[in-house]
Scaffold this active site. Structure first.
Site, short mmCIF file in Angstrom:
data_model
loop_
_atom_site.label_atom_id
_atom_site.label_comp_id
_atom_site.label_asym_id
_atom_site.label_seq_id
_atom_site.Cartn_x
_atom_site.Cartn_y
_atom_site.Cartn_z
N GLY A 33 28.49 15.11 -40.14
CA GLY A 33 27.77 15.46 -38.91
C GLY A 33 28.62 16.31 -38.00
O GLY A 33 29.62 16.89 -38.42
N ASN A 34 28.22 16.43 -36.77
CA ASN A 34 28.98 17.21 -35.79
C ASN A 34 28.89 16.52 -34.42
O ASN A 34 28.19 15.53 -34.26
CB ASN A 34 28.46 18.66 -35.75
CG ASN A 34 27.01 18.73 -35.35
OD1 ASN A 34 26.65 18.48 -34.21
ND2 ASN A 34 26.14 19.03 -36.32
N ARG A 35 29.58 17.07 -33.45
CA ARG A 35 29.74 16.39 -32.16
C ARG A 35 28.62 16.67 -31.16
O ARG A 35 28.69 16.22 -30.02
CB ARG A 35 31.08 16.76 -31.53
CG ARG A 35 32.27 16.16 -32.27
CD ARG A 35 33.58 16.65 -31.70
NE ARG A 35 33.78 16.27 -30.29
CZ ARG A 35 34.67 16.85 -29.48
NH1 ARG A 35 35.43 17.83 -29.92
NH2 ARG A 35 34.80 16.44 -28.24
#
Ligand code: CTP
Ligand code: CA
Length: 228
Positions: A33-35
């Site tokens: 995923g990402n932030r």
């Protein structure tokens, strides 16, 4: 925003805003995923609704604390993976006048997703994952757009040896979208922080350059879209 000037300006328009970040599963318990929290996209959706637009928000793994307060003002659709986001955007886009792709979309997904949890018992101390590129949803939107639709891309950039404006200009040209909004990110910048720097470019150059809260930057972007 300054009250008055553009209130109701988006009345009769339908806006589609994507917010959050995709997750690509490795197995039933893990993902890449990402932030992205979705806060910036949610603020864009709220700002558009405040100007009178009917807004559909595609929430991509946006936590309840961010999403629940806006449910009364925007219609929420959920997606998690890039493929689900692509499907939701494909279904919704034809009935919307403006599309803002604020979601952070994974550039890759697992070539194979394991139905069983990956185990380390037979490991040699390393794990190699094979990733394949996802479809570029924004590029697809630009390709299939109708004449009166406005398509807006988003980019989170670590400027490096180029300026934020140079990166945004190059990316807008490559993507072919009408407007591209770029914000500066880093280890301690852009994600959980309250201060953001956002610029918006069109085919002629910079049309907005704001530093402030995600709400301030969202207002500036919505104003730039309405001006167009
Ligand atoms: N985007 C998309 N589909 C993808 C990747 C990105 O629709 N598979 C959209 C994002 O939602 C965003 C815009 O494209 O609106 C720009 O994303 P960005 O990651 O900055 O661009 P990329 O072309 O993926 O370039 P980079 O190599 O910098 O990641
Ligand atoms: Ca990318």
């Amino acid at each position: 925003h300054a009250p008055g000037a553009l209130d109701g300006f988006a009345a009769g328009q339908r806006w589609l805003v994507t917010a959050g970040g995709t997750r690509e599963p490795l197995d039933p318990v893990r993902f890449i995923g990402n932030r992205s929290s979705g806060r910036q996209g949610v603020e864009v959706a709220l700002a558009a609704a405040a100007r009178g637009a009917e807004v559909t928000l595609v929430a991509v793994n946006v936590e309840a604390a961010v999403l629940d307060p806006v449910r009364a003002r925007v219609h929420v659709v959920h997606a998690s993976t890039t493929a689900e986001l692509e499907e939701a955007v494909a279904v919704e886009t034809p009935s919307h006048d403006v599309v803002v792709m604020a979601a952070a979309v994974s550039d890759y997904r697992l070539a194979e997703v394991s139905d069983e949890k990956l185990r380390k018992e037979n490991s040699d101390g390393t794990l190699t994952l094979t990733l394949v590129e996802t479809n570029d949803i924004l590029a697809g939107l630009v390709q299939h757009r109708t004449d009166d639709q406005i398509i807006v891309g988003f980019a989170a950039e670590t400027p490096g040896e180029m300026t934020l404006t140079e990166r945004a200009t190059a990316k807008r040209e490559r993507k072919g979208c009408d407007l591209l909004a770029a914000n500066e990110v880093g280890w301690d910048k852009g994600f959980e922080s309250a201060d953001n720097h956002l610029i918006v470019v069109d085919e002629h150059g910079v049309v907005a350059d704001v530093e402030g809260s995600k709400r301030d930057t969202a207002e500036a972007l919505v104003t730039a879209i309405l001006a167009r």
